[in-house]
Design a protein around this motif. Structure first.
Motif, short mmCIF file in Angstrom:
data_model
loop_
_atom_site.label_atom_id
_atom_site.label_comp_id
_atom_site.label_asym_id
_atom_site.label_seq_id
_atom_site.Cartn_x
_atom_site.Cartn_y
_atom_site.Cartn_z
N ILE A 72 0.74 -1.11 -0.10
CA ILE A 72 0.04 0.05 -0.10
C ILE A 72 0.92 1.30 0.00
CG2 ILE A 72 -1.96 -0.91 1.02
CD1 ILE A 72 -1.16 -0.05 3.62
N THR A 73 0.43 2.17 -0.71
CA THR A 73 1.22 3.52 -0.93
C THR A 73 0.74 4.60 0.32
OG1 THR A 73 1.32 3.17 -3.01
CG2 THR A 73 1.87 5.41 -1.99
N LEU A 74 1.40 5.12 1.01
CA LEU A 74 1.33 5.89 2.20
C LEU A 74 1.93 6.86 2.25
CD1 LEU A 74 0.65 3.10 5.00
CD2 LEU A 74 -1.08 4.29 3.77
N PRO A 75 1.86 7.99 3.09
CA PRO A 75 2.64 9.29 3.14
C PRO A 75 4.04 8.66 3.99
CG PRO A 75 0.51 9.92 3.75
CD PRO A 75 0.27 8.42 3.62
N ALA A 76 5.10 9.29 3.48
CA ALA A 76 6.34 8.75 4.25
C ALA A 76 6.31 9.61 5.61
CB ALA A 76 7.63 9.64 3.55
N GLY A 77 6.99 8.69 6.69
CA GLY A 77 6.94 8.98 8.13
C GLY A 77 5.72 8.72 8.69
N ILE A 78 4.55 7.77 8.41
CA ILE A 78 3.43 7.69 8.84
C ILE A 78 3.64 6.92 10.10
CG2 ILE A 78 2.90 5.61 7.75
CD1 ILE A 78 -0.03 6.57 7.44
N SER A 79 2.98 7.16 11.10
CA SER A 79 2.82 6.45 12.51
C SER A 79 2.36 5.27 12.33
CB SER A 79 2.13 7.23 13.55
OG SER A 79 0.57 7.12 13.00
N GLU A 80 2.90 4.25 13.43
CA GLU A 80 2.42 2.82 13.34
C GLU A 80 0.70 2.78 13.40
OE1 GLU A 80 2.81 -0.98 16.39
OE2 GLU A 80 4.47 0.31 16.18
N ASP A 81 0.09 3.55 14.12
CA ASP A 81 -1.16 3.53 14.28
C ASP A 81 -2.00 3.76 12.98
OD1 ASP A 81 -1.22 2.84 16.92
OD2 ASP A 81 -1.40 4.76 17.67
N LYS A 82 -1.52 4.63 12.21
CA LYS A 82 -2.24 5.06 11.01
C LYS A 82 -1.71 3.89 9.79
CE LYS A 82 -2.45 9.97 11.53
NZ LYS A 82 -2.23 11.37 11.14
N ALA A 83 -0.55 3.54 9.99
CA ALA A 83 -0.19 2.44 9.13
C ALA A 83 -1.05 1.01 9.44
CB ALA A 83 1.33 1.96 9.24
N LEU A 84 -1.23 0.71 10.76
CA LEU A 84 -2.03 -0.26 10.98
C LEU A 84 -3.58 -0.16 10.33
CD1 LEU A 84 -2.55 -3.07 12.49
CD2 LEU A 84 -2.90 -1.71 14.53
N GLN A 85 -3.78 1.04 10.54
CA GLN A 85 -5.28 1.21 9.91
C GLN A 85 -5.50 1.15 8.68
OE1 GLN A 85 -6.98 5.27 11.22
NE2 GLN A 85 -8.63 5.13 10.27
N ALA A 86 -4.61 1.64 7.90
CA ALA A 86 -4.64 1.37 6.52
C ALA A 86 -4.41 -0.02 6.03
CB ALA A 86 -3.14 2.26 5.84
N ALA A 87 -3.44 -0.69 7.00
CA ALA A 87 -3.41 -2.17 6.47
C ALA A 87 -4.67 -3.13 6.77
CB ALA A 87 -2.04 -2.84 7.23
N LEU A 88 -5.12 -2.58 7.71
CA LEU A 88 -6.39 -3.07 8.26
C LEU A 88 -7.40 -3.12 6.98
CD1 LEU A 88 -6.64 -2.92 11.73
CD2 LEU A 88 -5.99 -5.01 10.87
N GLY A 89 -7.41 -1.89 6.39
CA GLY A 89 -8.62 -1.65 5.39
C GLY A 89 -8.20 -2.26 4.04
N SER A 90 -7.12 -3.16 3.87
CA SER A 90 -7.05 -3.68 2.80
C SER A 90 -7.83 -4.99 2.61
CB SER A 90 -5.40 -4.34 2.59
OG SER A 90 -5.45 -5.43 1.76
N THR A 91 -8.71 -5.47 1.75
CA THR A 91 -9.37 -6.72 1.83
C THR A 91 -8.66 -7.98 1.64
OG1 THR A 91 -9.33 -6.68 -0.78
CG2 THR A 91 -11.07 -5.33 0.46
N LYS A 92 -7.40 -7.84 1.12
CA LYS A 92 -6.37 -9.12 1.04
C LYS A 92 -5.81 -9.37 2.68
CE LYS A 92 -4.69 -8.07 -3.67
NZ LYS A 92 -3.55 -7.85 -4.24
N VAL A 93 -5.63 -8.46 3.28
CA VAL A 93 -5.19 -8.39 4.64
C VAL A 93 -6.45 -8.85 5.56
CG1 VAL A 93 -4.22 -7.16 6.61
CG2 VAL A 93 -3.47 -6.76 4.39
N SER A 94 -7.37 -8.20 5.29
CA SER A 94 -8.88 -8.74 6.10
C SER A 94 -8.92 -10.17 5.94
CB SER A 94 -9.73 -7.72 5.85
OG SER A 94 -10.98 -8.05 6.61
N ALA A 95 -8.97 -10.60 4.74
CA ALA A 95 -9.21 -12.02 4.20
C ALA A 95 -8.02 -12.75 5.03
CB ALA A 95 -9.26 -12.28 2.78
N ALA A 96 -6.80 -12.54 5.02
CA ALA A 96 -5.60 -13.51 5.67
C ALA A 96 -5.92 -13.79 7.16
CB ALA A 96 -4.48 -12.86 5.31
#
Length: 323
Positions: free
Chosen positions: A278-302
């Motif tokens: 996933i493409t994200l702003p550089a320097g993003i925090s762990e909480d926001k990165a986790l939120q973005a990762a959990l928003g992925s359908t592939k990750v959610s399915a896994a």
């Protein structure tokens, strides 16, 4: 005598080669020794290196030198092969330096030898590869001294490069090339310089202005290339109208802020297995990165729609979710 005696302390003689009263000047030897970088074939480890260390220890114990070791760092380079065999006079498979310098230029030979592969590995000489380096140097010459000729070239331009992107690429190249020179990774340093030349070409073909930002890129390219191509770079430096010799010019300073990417591609893993990018702003925090990762359908399915019990986050590079 020349093989096992003289070759074991010649570096000490270098500090006072014209002294006719003693083998070497101890004061000068103490100033310059030990040697910063020793580069040689692996066979030196049991011949020259062994004897040099023995001689230095004897001279140190005798009070003639302060250093007990002759060399600070050792690097064993690979061999250059041609037609499947190591180049040698007896096999007649070498390359004439005079002919190479006359036809393609000494700098092209230097760069190709550095670019041909990792310096610690054996490599195979290929004339076609040498021709590619010649074209690279010709393109650099045009970028530096004839930029209008590249800007006017027909054909579809490459990547969309504006002044900000050009400045970022220049800063990134300074950091990478400087680091790889220090680590003797010359082949990758050349690759980074080629990437910079490509970016500069795209900038011109996109109609980029040749103002201060462009000239900063030009000067940086010439300075970074100079250790590998000193003849052509010194010539370009003079034709640019710069004062003094390029060899005396200050090395470019790495600007981390300018080199920073506005966005990064984050690798998302679940239990160590790649699930998404996933493409994200550089320097993003762990909480926001986790939120973005959990928003992925592939990750959610896994994760079977659940939440991870543990999160491993490497900023701007990777997030690993453990179920």
């Amino acid at each position: 005598m020349d093989t096992f005696i003289d070759s074991s302390w010649y570096f000490l003689r270098y500090v006072s080669p014209h002294d006719t009263t003693q083998p070497f000047d101890s004061e000068l030897a103490n100033h310059w020794m030990p040697v910063d970088q020793y580069t040689g074939g692996v066979e030196h480890a049991i011949l020259h290196l062994l004897y040099s260390r023995f001689f230095m220890k004897v001279l140190h114990d005798a009070g003639l030198v302060e250093a007990a070791e002759p060399f600070m760092r050792l690097f064993n380079q690979g061999m250059v092969k041609r037609f499947g065999q190591v180049m040698s006079k007896s096999l007649g498979n070498g390359v004439s330096i005079d002919e190479l310098a006359s036809a393609q230029g000494a700098d092209a030979g230097r760069i190709y030898e550095m670019f041909i592969g990792p310096p610690e590995e054996d490599v195979e000489w290929n004339d076609a590869g040498l021709n590619g380096v010649v074209k690279f140097l010709q393109r650099v010459w045009r970028l530096v001294l004839e930029p209008e000729s590249i800007a006017a070239e027909s054909g579809a331009p490459g990547a969309d490069v504006d002044a900000v992107a050009l400045r970022r690429k220049v800063a990134q190249t300074v950091g990478k090339v400087t680091e790889h020179y220090d680590e003797l990774r010359f082949n990758t340093a050349v690759a980074f310089l080629m990437e910079l030349a490509n970016t500069m070409q795209d900038y011109l073909q996109r109609g980029g202005a040749q103002g201060d930002g462009w000239m900063a890129a030009v000067e940086t390219l010439v300075k970074l290339l100079n250790p590998l191509a000193p003849h052509v770079c010194e010539e370009m430096w003079e034709r640019l109208g710069r004062e003094g010799m390029l060899a005396d010019a200050a090395w470019p300073v790495y600007d981390a802020a300018a080199a920073a990417e506005p966005e990064v591609t984050l690798v998302v893993q679940v239990a160590g297995k790649l699930r998404d990018r996933i493409t994200l702003p550089a320097g993003i925090s762990e909480d926001k990165a986790l939120q973005a990762a959990l928003g992925s359908t592939k990750v959610s399915a896994a994760l079977n729609g659940g939440k991870p019990s543990k999160v491993i986050y490497v900023q701007d590079r990777l997030i690993n979710l453990v179920p």
